[in-house]
Design a protein around this motif. Sequence first.
Motif, short mmCIF file in Angstrom:
data_model
loop_
_atom_site.label_atom_id
_atom_site.label_comp_id
_atom_site.label_asym_id
_atom_site.label_seq_id
_atom_site.Cartn_x
_atom_site.Cartn_y
_atom_site.Cartn_z
N VAL A 224 0.94 -1.36 -0.07
CA VAL A 224 -0.03 -0.20 -0.53
C VAL A 224 0.22 0.89 0.27
N TYR A 225 1.74 1.46 1.21
CA TYR A 225 2.79 2.71 0.80
C TYR A 225 3.15 2.77 -0.42
N CYS B 117 2.44 2.26 -3.51
CA CYS B 117 1.37 2.79 -4.81
C CYS B 117 1.04 3.98 -4.12
N LEU B 118 1.29 4.22 -2.75
CA LEU B 118 0.12 5.39 -2.16
C LEU B 118 1.62 6.86 -3.14
N THR C 239 1.97 7.07 -6.45
CA THR C 239 0.35 7.44 -6.58
C THR C 239 0.59 8.89 -7.09
N ILE C 240 1.82 9.59 -5.50
CA ILE C 240 1.55 10.73 -5.36
C ILE C 240 2.67 11.36 -6.21
N ALA D 158 -4.92 8.01 -11.27
CA ALA D 158 -4.48 7.91 -9.84
C ALA D 158 -5.21 7.26 -8.59
N ALA D 159 -6.55 8.22 -8.89
CA ALA D 159 -7.53 8.40 -7.77
C ALA D 159 -7.81 6.17 -7.82
N ALA E 54 -5.29 4.26 -5.94
CA ALA E 54 -4.89 4.53 -4.87
C ALA E 54 -5.67 4.44 -3.99
N ALA F 263 -5.76 0.39 -3.86
CA ALA F 263 -4.39 -0.37 -3.14
C ALA F 263 -5.04 -0.11 -1.69
N LEU F 264 -6.49 0.89 -1.15
CA LEU F 264 -6.50 0.71 0.68
C LEU F 264 -7.54 -0.10 0.46
#
Length: 348
Positions: A109-110, A112-113, A116-117, A171-172, A175, A178-179
């Motif tokens: 998750v981290y 991917c985030l 994405t950022i 991207a949204a 993210a 991933a959550l």
Amino acid sequence: MFFKGLLLLLLFHLAGELFIYSGAYVYAPVLAGTQLPFRVLLGPAFYFYAHATMSPDKAISKSLLALTFSGPILVVLAMMPFMLLISPAEKLALADPTTRDPELWKIAVYTCLFATILFISFTVIFLVLALKLHNRHLQQLMERFSDIEQCALDWFKPVLIIWGAIWLMYAAEFALGALGWHWFGSGKLLPIFEVIALAIFIQKALAQKVLKESDKSEPQTNAFKQSRTAILSDEKMQEIALKLETAMQTEQLFLQDSLSLNKLSESISETENHISETLSQFLHTNFFQFVNGFRIEAAKQALQETNELVTNIALDVGFNSKSTFNTAFKKIVGHSPSVYRNLQNENK
């Protein structure tokens, strides 16, 4: 070269998304996420295409190149724990909430985030730079040509905005996925939109007239625009302004659909730089607006005094197309040519 590179990146990005959303990753989990470093290059690739197409400066600054390649490097560094510490079997297990390891899931998750950022940041930065480059290109054309339709790349800005919107939605969605949050269109609608946008971009780019290097050159007025100080005296600019007025009113040079600053310079025996400065500093306009102002006045007279078709009038006064004429006419007069004619007939 940049066009082909951009297409390859777009296709690689699409293939990577389809690889994940189609479930094909179960056959090669080691490849999951390999598209992320390349995806960060999409925004820069669009900017470099715009730079090669519209900028008179062939060289790209080293700082911009360094920024460009820092994106993929940062993504690769962020992905190292995911790529090296998680085995293919464990990656497959992460896809199912009942089999995933909580600690390994956090790493995924981290990763991917963070990716994405970075993708959002680089996309926004370089798309804004591309839009600024396009606006500067339009200004350059308006300083030197009376007809900019074939060179203006008017399609570039809306296509760029469409791409930006699609990528931000990607991207949204990425993210949120991933959550663990999904919606009914996840993995289906955005790839379809992107394929449509890709087809539009390819069609427009291939149909675009290849610009000469002279069409991309900086406007002659840059020096005194930056200094805000006129080089010529008021008397000299007044003399040139009178010559310009005579060339338009008496000789009717505005009727030439291919009239350029260079041709006008030769006609009145004044340098392009002096004409540009006079237009900017003395008449407070640019070449494009100056010439089209006379064309619109001639068109207004024709609309009032004749029953000629609007298209014919547009061509007669120097415009190359009805659409360009309508846009210029409405901007200056406030009404379309047809509405203006009707209003004039009502007032008779």
